[in-house]
Each structure stands twice: as C-alpha cells, then as structure tokens.
Design a protein around this motif. Structure first.
Motif, mmCIF file in Angstrom:
data_model
loop_
_atom_site.group_PDB
_atom_site.id
_atom_site.type_symbol
_atom_site.label_atom_id
_atom_site.label_comp_id
_atom_site.label_asym_id
_atom_site.label_seq_id
_atom_site.Cartn_x
_atom_site.Cartn_y
_atom_site.Cartn_z
ATOM 1 N N VAL A 90 -83.992 -99.932 73.804
ATOM 2 C CA VAL A 90 -85.189 -99.738 74.275
ATOM 3 C C VAL A 90 -86.525 -100.272 73.384
ATOM 4 O O VAL A 90 -87.080 -100.852 74.083
ATOM 5 C CB VAL A 90 -85.413 -98.115 74.807
ATOM 6 C CG1 VAL A 90 -86.669 -98.241 75.234
ATOM 7 C CG2 VAL A 90 -84.367 -97.908 75.690
ATOM 8 N N GLY A 91 -86.202 -100.163 71.960
ATOM 9 C CA GLY A 91 -87.054 -100.793 71.580
ATOM 10 C C GLY A 91 -87.374 -102.020 71.570
ATOM 11 O O GLY A 91 -88.613 -102.815 71.474
ATOM 12 N N LEU A 92 -86.146 -102.855 71.384
ATOM 13 C CA LEU A 92 -86.260 -104.249 71.648
ATOM 14 C C LEU A 92 -86.766 -104.738 72.896
ATOM 15 O O LEU A 92 -87.534 -105.722 72.912
ATOM 16 C CB LEU A 92 -84.695 -104.805 71.227
ATOM 17 C CG LEU A 92 -84.239 -104.562 69.791
ATOM 18 C CD1 LEU A 92 -82.661 -104.960 69.791
ATOM 19 C CD2 LEU A 92 -85.101 -105.481 68.965
ATOM 20 N N GLU A 93 -86.722 -103.955 73.996
ATOM 21 C CA GLU A 93 -87.077 -104.310 75.443
ATOM 22 C C GLU A 93 -88.432 -104.082 75.372
ATOM 23 O O GLU A 93 -88.957 -104.950 76.134
ATOM 24 C CB GLU A 93 -86.272 -103.327 76.341
ATOM 25 C CG GLU A 93 -84.703 -103.581 76.521
ATOM 26 C CD GLU A 93 -84.277 -102.857 77.558
ATOM 27 O OE1 GLU A 93 -84.544 -102.007 77.884
ATOM 28 O OE2 GLU A 93 -83.101 -103.571 78.189
ATOM 29 N N VAL A 94 -89.151 -103.468 74.778
ATOM 30 C CA VAL A 94 -90.603 -103.323 74.791
ATOM 31 C C VAL A 94 -91.426 -103.904 73.961
ATOM 32 O O VAL A 94 -92.483 -103.924 73.965
ATOM 33 C CB VAL A 94 -90.696 -101.511 74.647
ATOM 34 C CG1 VAL A 94 -90.245 -100.646 75.672
ATOM 35 C CG2 VAL A 94 -90.549 -101.207 73.074
ATOM 36 N N GLY A 95 -90.604 -104.783 72.971
ATOM 37 C CA GLY A 95 -91.265 -105.677 72.303
ATOM 38 C C GLY A 95 -91.003 -105.547 70.639
ATOM 39 O O GLY A 95 -91.965 -106.048 70.034
ATOM 40 N N ALA A 96 -90.260 -104.647 70.212
ATOM 41 C CA ALA A 96 -90.270 -104.543 68.836
ATOM 42 C C ALA A 96 -89.363 -105.774 68.380
ATOM 43 O O ALA A 96 -88.504 -106.456 69.119
ATOM 44 C CB ALA A 96 -89.133 -103.236 68.458
ATOM 45 N N ASP A 97 -89.435 -106.380 67.193
ATOM 46 C CA ASP A 97 -89.138 -107.507 66.549
ATOM 47 C C ASP A 97 -87.729 -107.283 65.819
ATOM 48 O O ASP A 97 -86.837 -108.137 65.900
ATOM 49 C CB ASP A 97 -89.867 -108.195 65.542
ATOM 50 C CG ASP A 97 -91.129 -108.961 66.512
ATOM 51 O OD1 ASP A 97 -91.045 -110.023 66.965
ATOM 52 O OD2 ASP A 97 -92.125 -108.122 66.555
ATOM 53 N N ASP A 98 -87.682 -106.071 65.089
ATOM 54 C CA ASP A 98 -86.305 -105.725 64.384
ATOM 55 C C ASP A 98 -86.502 -104.053 64.416
ATOM 56 O O ASP A 98 -87.247 -103.354 64.617
ATOM 57 C CB ASP A 98 -86.417 -106.384 62.985
ATOM 58 C CG ASP A 98 -85.068 -106.390 62.510
ATOM 59 O OD1 ASP A 98 -84.005 -105.720 63.144
ATOM 60 O OD2 ASP A 98 -84.810 -106.946 61.398
ATOM 61 N N TYR A 99 -85.432 -103.556 64.078
ATOM 62 C CA TYR A 99 -85.405 -102.230 63.571
ATOM 63 C C TYR A 99 -84.581 -101.967 62.563
ATOM 64 O O TYR A 99 -83.862 -102.668 61.842
ATOM 65 C CB TYR A 99 -84.522 -101.404 64.949
ATOM 66 C CG TYR A 99 -83.359 -101.938 65.047
ATOM 67 C CD1 TYR A 99 -82.086 -101.661 64.435
ATOM 68 C CD2 TYR A 99 -83.109 -102.912 65.936
ATOM 69 C CE1 TYR A 99 -80.841 -102.080 64.682
ATOM 70 C CE2 TYR A 99 -81.814 -103.472 66.511
ATOM 71 C CZ TYR A 99 -80.503 -103.070 65.691
ATOM 72 O OH TYR A 99 -79.507 -103.557 65.797
ATOM 73 N N VAL A 100 -84.881 -100.541 61.647
ATOM 74 C CA VAL A 100 -84.240 -99.981 60.473
ATOM 75 C C VAL A 100 -84.054 -98.699 61.026
ATOM 76 O O VAL A 100 -84.636 -97.776 61.279
ATOM 77 C CB VAL A 100 -85.023 -100.197 59.425
ATOM 78 C CG1 VAL A 100 -84.295 -99.533 58.347
ATOM 79 C CG2 VAL A 100 -85.414 -101.553 58.936
ATOM 80 N N PRO A 101 -82.648 -98.370 60.971
ATOM 81 C CA PRO A 101 -82.083 -96.832 61.293
ATOM 82 C C PRO A 101 -82.388 -96.027 60.218
ATOM 83 O O PRO A 101 -82.538 -96.410 59.024
ATOM 84 C CB PRO A 101 -80.523 -96.884 61.326
ATOM 85 C CG PRO A 101 -80.266 -98.024 60.472
ATOM 86 C CD PRO A 101 -81.265 -99.189 60.560
ATOM 87 N N LYS A 102 -82.969 -94.796 60.406
ATOM 88 C CA LYS A 102 -83.155 -93.908 59.375
ATOM 89 C C LYS A 102 -81.871 -92.842 59.098
ATOM 90 O O LYS A 102 -81.219 -92.740 60.082
ATOM 91 C CB LYS A 102 -84.268 -92.753 60.036
ATOM 92 C CG LYS A 102 -85.454 -93.396 59.822
ATOM 93 C CD LYS A 102 -86.623 -92.036 60.248
ATOM 94 C CE LYS A 102 -87.904 -92.549 59.998
ATOM 95 N NZ LYS A 102 -89.033 -91.345 60.288
ATOM 96 N N PRO A 103 -81.564 -92.139 57.886
ATOM 97 C CA PRO A 103 -82.507 -92.719 56.788
ATOM 98 C C PRO A 103 -82.008 -94.117 56.328
ATOM 99 O O PRO A 103 -80.818 -94.691 56.641
ATOM 100 C CB PRO A 103 -81.754 -91.646 55.726
ATOM 101 C CG PRO A 103 -80.568 -91.388 56.314
ATOM 102 C CD PRO A 103 -80.525 -91.423 57.858
ATOM 103 N N PHE A 104 -82.878 -94.682 55.691
ATOM 104 C CA PHE A 104 -82.966 -96.070 55.068
ATOM 105 C C PHE A 104 -82.965 -96.282 53.387
ATOM 106 O O PHE A 104 -83.560 -95.312 53.099
ATOM 107 C CB PHE A 104 -83.884 -96.792 55.982
ATOM 108 C CG PHE A 104 -85.278 -96.423 55.798
ATOM 109 C CD1 PHE A 104 -86.016 -97.007 54.627
ATOM 110 C CD2 PHE A 104 -85.916 -95.770 56.634
ATOM 111 C CE1 PHE A 104 -87.443 -96.639 54.473
ATOM 112 C CE2 PHE A 104 -87.480 -95.349 56.684
ATOM 113 C CZ PHE A 104 -87.842 -95.789 55.416
#
Length: 229
Positions: A90-104
């Motif tokens: 969903v994050g990518l669909e709304v326009g995020a370029d990348d993601y990092v999972p927590k904890p990181f």
C-alpha cells in the motif's frame, strides 16, 4: 550544501539516534514528531528526502505520503512494521519510493537513503527517449504521454527509464531491482509488480491490456519497442 533529510517519526529516541547517524554521514537532519508538523515542514521547505513512519499519533503515514505526493515529488522512504507486506504494498501504491522494515539497522537505513538520493541526482544522458506517444525526458526526469506530463514517483521513473533503456530485452524482477536500486529482492517481495502496475496506469491506454510493458510469464517484464502505442 549537505543534502537535507526530514524524518517524520513519533519515537523521539529513535529519531535522535537516526539523526546522529545521518549527521555523521554528512547529511543535514530535521525531525518532526507528528503528521501535522511533518507536512508543514515539507510544504515550507521541501527536503531532499523524507523518512516517514507508518504509525503517527495524529494520522496515518499512508495519508501523509499521499498528501506529500500531491504537492511535491520529494522521495519518500517509508518505515513499516516487519512482516507486514500489506503495509509495504500500500505504501508503494500511494507513492513511497522505498521502504525499510522496523526494527532496522541504521546502516541499512543509511544505505537505502544513499541509494534513493543517488538515483535522484544521478547524471543522465541529455537526449530524451521517445516511443510513439511516450517520451521520457532524462534531463527533466519527466515522463509525457501525448505531450502531457504524467505523475510517477522517483523510483517508478527510474524503473520505467531502466526498462526503456533495455527495450526489447526481458528483465527479471531481480535484474530490475538490481539495476534500479542496486540490491536484490527479498524473498517473496512483489514491490516491482506494484510499481509496474502504477506505471501502466499512467502510460497505457488500457492498463489491463498493456502494449508497452509486457509480462513474460515466469521470466519478468519486457518494454516493447512499439512506435504506434
């Protein structure tokens, strides 16, 4: 001038740790503890990159990402809960370029930040790519269909450009991720598919019957060299 990173995160201790780490790496860092102040900061002086937490005390990070994307093309790196692929998609669909999972690990966050900013500022060839009604302007980092600019995230632009530069060649998901982000896909990571769907939605006449970006079952995707599409 050092590149400016804005982190929108309600965990002040985490933000302080990230700020110190990014500061040591040479970045300017600013922190907003909630959605309202984060959006105000983005609108007032857009940073070079936003690190955005999904869970905020006064709003949903997904909504914040949508609102950022409505006003600016600043890259967004989203922080998501580990093991929740739905949030990532969903994050990518709304326009995020990348993601990092927590904890990181801060080192992973720094690597992702560098990769996004590197894609954003990488020098490109001066000529535009043209395929029928589709034009990819590498100088302006802009995509136009029939002369009209269309909206893509920074990551989606890089993905489309990479496929166009390899027009006619089948590229696997792993090859695409390596060419665009410089890192392999995680097991069962379908983020490439999400981005492809978003790209098709803005460049294809009928995204359900694409003519430009074709799926090759079991192999990946190919950018067709059509001149009449």
């Amino acid at each position: 001038m050092p590149q400016h990173i804005l982190m929108i995160e309600d965990d002040h201790r985490l933000a302080q740790m990230v700020g110190e780490y990014l500061g040591q790496a040479g970045y300017r860092f600013a922190h907003a503890g909630d959605a309202a102040s984060g959006l105000a900061a983005v609108y007032d002086q857009p940073p070079d990159l936003v690190v955005l937490d999904l869970m905020l005390p006064d709003g949903d990070g997904l909504d914040v990402c949508r609102r950022i994307r409505e006003r600016t093309d600043v890259p967004v790196l989203m922080l998501t809960a580990r093991g929740d692929p739905t949030d990532r998609v969903v994050g990518l669909e709304v326009g995020a370029d990348d993601y990092v999972p927590k904890p990181f690990d801060p080192r992973e966050l720094l690597a992702r930040v560098r990769a996004v900013l590197r894609r954003r500022s990488a020098p490109s060839a001066s000529t535009a790519l043209r395929f029928g009604r589709l034009e990819i302007d590498r100088d302006a980092r802009e995509v136009r269909v029939a002369g009209q600019a269309v909206v893509l995230t920074s990551h989606q632009y890089d993905l489309l450009l990479t496929m166009a530069e390899h027009a006619g060649k089948v590229l696997s998901r792993d090859q695409l991720m390596d060419l665009v982000r410089g890192t392999p896909l995680e097991p069962f990571d379908r983020s490439i598919d999400v981005h492809i769907a978003r790209i098709r939605a803005v460049i294809e006449d009928d995204p359900k019957q694409p003519r430009r970006i074709l799926t090759v079952r079991g192999a990946g995707y190919v950018f067709a060299k059509l001149q009449d599409a």
